[in-house]
Scaffold this motif. Structure first.
Motif, PDB file in Angstrom:
ATOM      1  N   ILE A  85       7.021  -1.765   7.184  1.00  0.00           N
ATOM      2  CA  ILE A  85       8.019  -1.534   6.422  1.00  0.00           C
ATOM      3  C   ILE A  85       8.290  -0.270   5.714  1.00  0.00           C
ATOM      4  O   ILE A  85       9.205   0.223   5.648  1.00  0.00           O
ATOM      5  CB  ILE A  85       7.708  -2.683   5.335  1.00  0.00           C
ATOM      6  CG1 ILE A  85       7.635  -4.278   5.941  1.00  0.00           C
ATOM      7  CG2 ILE A  85       8.764  -2.498   4.192  1.00  0.00           C
ATOM      8  CD1 ILE A  85       7.202  -5.171   4.770  1.00  0.00           C
ATOM      9  N   SER A  86       7.152   0.385   5.259  1.00  0.00           N
ATOM     10  CA  SER A  86       7.296   1.675   4.485  1.00  0.00           C
ATOM     11  C   SER A  86       7.788   2.525   5.856  1.00  0.00           C
ATOM     12  O   SER A  86       8.685   3.640   5.576  1.00  0.00           O
ATOM     13  CB  SER A  86       5.839   2.086   4.040  1.00  0.00           C
ATOM     14  OG  SER A  86       4.841   2.330   5.063  1.00  0.00           O
ATOM     15  N   ILE A  87       7.176   2.652   7.002  1.00  0.00           N
ATOM     16  CA  ILE A  87       7.552   3.507   7.924  1.00  0.00           C
ATOM     17  C   ILE A  87       9.082   3.486   8.365  1.00  0.00           C
ATOM     18  O   ILE A  87       9.880   4.408   8.367  1.00  0.00           O
ATOM     19  CB  ILE A  87       6.930   3.308   9.202  1.00  0.00           C
ATOM     20  CG1 ILE A  87       5.501   3.628   9.117  1.00  0.00           C
ATOM     21  CG2 ILE A  87       7.369   4.135  10.427  1.00  0.00           C
ATOM     22  CD1 ILE A  87       4.607   3.520  10.214  1.00  0.00           C
ATOM     23  N   MET A  88       9.843   2.223   8.322  1.00  0.00           N
ATOM     24  CA  MET A  88      11.144   2.187   8.580  1.00  0.00           C
ATOM     25  C   MET A  88      11.926   2.539   7.509  1.00  0.00           C
ATOM     26  O   MET A  88      13.178   3.238   7.805  1.00  0.00           O
ATOM     27  CB  MET A  88      11.484   0.539   8.875  1.00  0.00           C
ATOM     28  CG  MET A  88      10.835  -0.129  10.080  1.00  0.00           C
ATOM     29  SD  MET A  88      11.444   0.935  11.462  1.00  0.00           S
ATOM     30  CE  MET A  88      13.245   0.575  11.565  1.00  0.00           C
ATOM     31  N   GLN A  89      11.484   2.309   6.278  1.00  0.00           N
ATOM     32  CA  GLN A  89      12.308   2.667   5.193  1.00  0.00           C
ATOM     33  C   GLN A  89      12.269   4.312   4.877  1.00  0.00           C
ATOM     34  O   GLN A  89      13.142   5.013   4.800  1.00  0.00           O
ATOM     35  CB  GLN A  89      11.587   2.166   4.000  1.00  0.00           C
ATOM     36  CG  GLN A  89      11.800   0.794   3.410  1.00  0.00           C
ATOM     37  CD  GLN A  89      13.323   0.628   3.353  1.00  0.00           C
ATOM     38  OE1 GLN A  89      14.050   1.430   2.701  1.00  0.00           O
ATOM     39  NE2 GLN A  89      13.794  -0.629   3.512  1.00  0.00           N
ATOM     40  N   ILE A  90      11.040   4.862   5.459  1.00  0.00           N
ATOM     41  CA  ILE A  90      10.867   6.328   5.277  1.00  0.00           C
ATOM     42  C   ILE A  90      11.744   6.853   6.396  1.00  0.00           C
ATOM     43  O   ILE A  90      12.361   7.964   6.040  1.00  0.00           O
ATOM     44  CB  ILE A  90       9.309   6.706   5.365  1.00  0.00           C
ATOM     45  CG1 ILE A  90       8.664   6.432   4.293  1.00  0.00           C
ATOM     46  CG2 ILE A  90       9.343   8.450   5.705  1.00  0.00           C
ATOM     47  CD1 ILE A  90       6.952   6.543   4.502  1.00  0.00           C
ATOM     48  N   SER A 127       0.708  -1.183   0.024  1.00  0.00           N
ATOM     49  CA  SER A 127      -0.052  -0.120  -0.073  1.00  0.00           C
ATOM     50  C   SER A 127       0.737   1.182   0.086  1.00  0.00           C
ATOM     51  O   SER A 127       0.268   2.408  -0.158  1.00  0.00           O
ATOM     52  CB  SER A 127      -0.922   0.233   1.268  1.00  0.00           C
ATOM     53  OG  SER A 127      -0.531   0.289   2.450  1.00  0.00           O
ATOM     54  N   SER A 128       2.092   1.237   0.667  1.00  0.00           N
ATOM     55  CA  SER A 128       2.789   2.527   0.573  1.00  0.00           C
ATOM     56  C   SER A 128       2.798   3.083  -0.785  1.00  0.00           C
ATOM     57  O   SER A 128       3.117   4.438  -0.969  1.00  0.00           O
ATOM     58  CB  SER A 128       4.411   2.421   1.201  1.00  0.00           C
ATOM     59  OG  SER A 128       5.002   1.379   0.327  1.00  0.00           O
ATOM     60  N   SER A 129       3.038   2.366  -1.849  1.00  0.00           N
ATOM     61  CA  SER A 129       3.253   2.955  -3.145  1.00  0.00           C
ATOM     62  C   SER A 129       1.888   2.548  -4.121  1.00  0.00           C
ATOM     63  O   SER A 129       2.147   3.005  -5.403  1.00  0.00           O
ATOM     64  CB  SER A 129       4.643   2.668  -3.792  1.00  0.00           C
ATOM     65  OG  SER A 129       4.610   1.120  -4.074  1.00  0.00           O
ATOM     66  N   SER A 130       0.952   1.991  -3.762  1.00  0.00           N
ATOM     67  CA  SER A 130       0.051   1.621  -4.571  1.00  0.00           C
ATOM     68  C   SER A 130      -0.828   2.715  -4.982  1.00  0.00           C
ATOM     69  O   SER A 130      -1.555   2.678  -6.183  1.00  0.00           O
ATOM     70  CB  SER A 130      -0.927   0.464  -3.795  1.00  0.00           C
ATOM     71  OG  SER A 130      -0.380  -0.546  -3.622  1.00  0.00           O
ATOM     72  N   TYR A 162       7.110  10.369  -6.548  1.00  0.00           N
ATOM     73  CA  TYR A 162       6.127  10.086  -5.539  1.00  0.00           C
ATOM     74  C   TYR A 162       6.909   9.722  -4.262  1.00  0.00           C
ATOM     75  O   TYR A 162       7.877   9.098  -4.249  1.00  0.00           O
ATOM     76  CB  TYR A 162       5.236   9.238  -6.002  1.00  0.00           C
ATOM     77  CG  TYR A 162       4.452   9.647  -7.268  1.00  0.00           C
ATOM     78  CD1 TYR A 162       3.297  10.480  -7.323  1.00  0.00           C
ATOM     79  CD2 TYR A 162       4.522   8.899  -8.500  1.00  0.00           C
ATOM     80  CE1 TYR A 162       2.872  11.035  -8.323  1.00  0.00           C
ATOM     81  CE2 TYR A 162       3.905   9.319  -9.519  1.00  0.00           C
ATOM     82  CZ  TYR A 162       2.716  10.214  -9.538  1.00  0.00           C
ATOM     83  OH  TYR A 162       2.219  10.537 -10.490  1.00  0.00           O
ATOM     84  N   LYS A 163       6.283  10.210  -3.317  1.00  0.00           N
ATOM     85  CA  LYS A 163       6.573   9.929  -1.989  1.00  0.00           C
ATOM     86  C   LYS A 163       5.870   8.740  -1.364  1.00  0.00           C
ATOM     87  O   LYS A 163       4.749   8.604  -1.754  1.00  0.00           O
ATOM     88  CB  LYS A 163       6.350  10.841  -0.815  1.00  0.00           C
ATOM     89  CG  LYS A 163       7.125  12.189  -1.016  1.00  0.00           C
ATOM     90  CD  LYS A 163       6.931  13.390   0.107  1.00  0.00           C
ATOM     91  CE  LYS A 163       7.881  14.412  -0.086  1.00  0.00           C
ATOM     92  NZ  LYS A 163       7.468  15.348   0.871  1.00  0.00           N
ATOM     93  N   HIS A 164       6.516   7.755  -0.936  1.00  0.00           N
ATOM     94  CA  HIS A 164       5.941   6.733  -0.138  1.00  0.00           C
ATOM     95  C   HIS A 164       4.884   7.043   0.691  1.00  0.00           C
ATOM     96  O   HIS A 164       5.276   8.020   1.456  1.00  0.00           O
ATOM     97  CB  HIS A 164       6.770   5.683   0.343  1.00  0.00           C
ATOM     98  CG  HIS A 164       7.551   4.548  -0.793  1.00  0.00           C
ATOM     99  ND1 HIS A 164       6.637   3.411  -1.039  1.00  0.00           N
ATOM    100  CD2 HIS A 164       8.489   4.368  -1.463  1.00  0.00           C
ATOM    101  CE1 HIS A 164       7.496   2.743  -1.847  1.00  0.00           C
ATOM    102  NE2 HIS A 164       8.455   3.550  -2.189  1.00  0.00           N
ATOM    103  N   TYR A 207      12.453   1.361  -2.667  1.00  0.00           N
ATOM    104  CA  TYR A 207      12.441   2.441  -1.909  1.00  0.00           C
ATOM    105  C   TYR A 207      13.618   3.407  -2.170  1.00  0.00           C
ATOM    106  O   TYR A 207      14.815   2.728  -2.062  1.00  0.00           O
ATOM    107  CB  TYR A 207      12.336   2.254  -0.351  1.00  0.00           C
ATOM    108  CG  TYR A 207      11.037   1.648   0.192  1.00  0.00           C
ATOM    109  CD1 TYR A 207      10.006   2.608   0.583  1.00  0.00           C
ATOM    110  CD2 TYR A 207      10.635   0.409  -0.041  1.00  0.00           C
ATOM    111  CE1 TYR A 207       8.927   1.962   1.289  1.00  0.00           C
ATOM    112  CE2 TYR A 207       9.553  -0.297   0.499  1.00  0.00           C
ATOM    113  CZ  TYR A 207       8.265   0.721   1.172  1.00  0.00           C
ATOM    114  OH  TYR A 207       7.496   0.055   1.563  1.00  0.00           O
ATOM    115  N   ILE A 208      13.574   4.417  -2.922  1.00  0.00           N
ATOM    116  CA  ILE A 208      14.603   5.297  -3.150  1.00  0.00           C
ATOM    117  C   ILE A 208      15.230   6.576  -2.503  1.00  0.00           C
ATOM    118  O   ILE A 208      14.055   7.260  -2.007  1.00  0.00           O
ATOM    119  CB  ILE A 208      14.389   5.570  -4.745  1.00  0.00           C
ATOM    120  CG1 ILE A 208      14.115   4.539  -5.563  1.00  0.00           C
ATOM    121  CG2 ILE A 208      15.455   6.364  -5.261  1.00  0.00           C
ATOM    122  CD1 ILE A 208      13.707   4.801  -6.960  1.00  0.00           C
TER     123      ILE A 208
END
Length: 135
Positions: A58-63, A24-27, A50-52, A89-90
Motif C-alpha cells: 500500500i505504501s509503495i503504491m502511494q509513494i 508500518s509506513s508511518s508508525s 515526515y516521509k512515509h 498519505y499526503i
C-alpha cells in the motif's frame, strides 16, 4: 502444549504481517524520515512533515503516486499532540495549501490533506497553552 505454542507463533506472525501491511509506513518516524518543519507564528507549536516508509504494498503504491508525506503536531516542549491517520498519505502540492495552528483565540489545528481538511479541536485540552481537566 507444542501444538498450542505452534498456533501462538502462527497467530503472532499473521498479526505482525497484517500490521506491517497496514500501519508500518508511518508508525516509526524521527530525524531519519523528517522532510520539513513548519512553525507557528508565536512559536508555541510546530508541525513536522515526515516521509512515509516504503514498507508495504500500500505504501509503495502511494509513494509512487506522489503521496508520500504525513503530518505530526508538537508543542514547543516537543510533546506530540496530534497526528494524521495512519492511512493518510499526503502529496507535496496539497501539504502547503493550508496549515492553521492553535493560538490564543482559536484552539484548532487544521491541515490540508488529499481528502480535504483534517485536524483536531484542542478546546477541551488546551486553554492558553496549558492542559486543563475535562469536565
Amino acid at each position: 502444549m507444542k501444538k498450542s505454542i505452534k498456533w501462538i507463533k502462527i497467530i503472532g506472525l499473521f498479526a505482525f504481517f497484517y500490521w506491517l501491511c497496514l500501519f508500518s509506513s508511518s508508525s516509526f518516524y524521527g530525524n531519519f524520515n523528517l522532510y520539513t518543519t513548519i512553525k507557528s507564528e508565536d512559536g508555541d507549536y510546530y508541525a513536522n512533515i515526515y516521509k512515509h516508509l516504503p514498507t508495504s504494498p500500500i505504501s509503495i503504491m502511494q509513494i509512487l503516486g506522489g503521496n508520500k508525506y504525513f503530518i505530526v503536531l508538537y508543542n514547543k516542549k516537543g510533546e506530540e499532540l496530534w497526528r494524521v491517520s495512519y492511512f493518510e498519505y499526503i502529496s507535496e502540492q496539497v501539504m502547503y495549501e493550508m496549515i492553521s495552528f492553535p493560538d490564543k483565540t482559536n484552539n484548532d489545528f487544521i491541515c490540508a490533506t488529499n481528502h480535504g481538511l483534517e485536524g483536531h479541536d484542542f478546546s477541551t485540552t488546551i486553554r492558553n497553552h496549558k492542559v486543563v481537566s475535562i469536565k
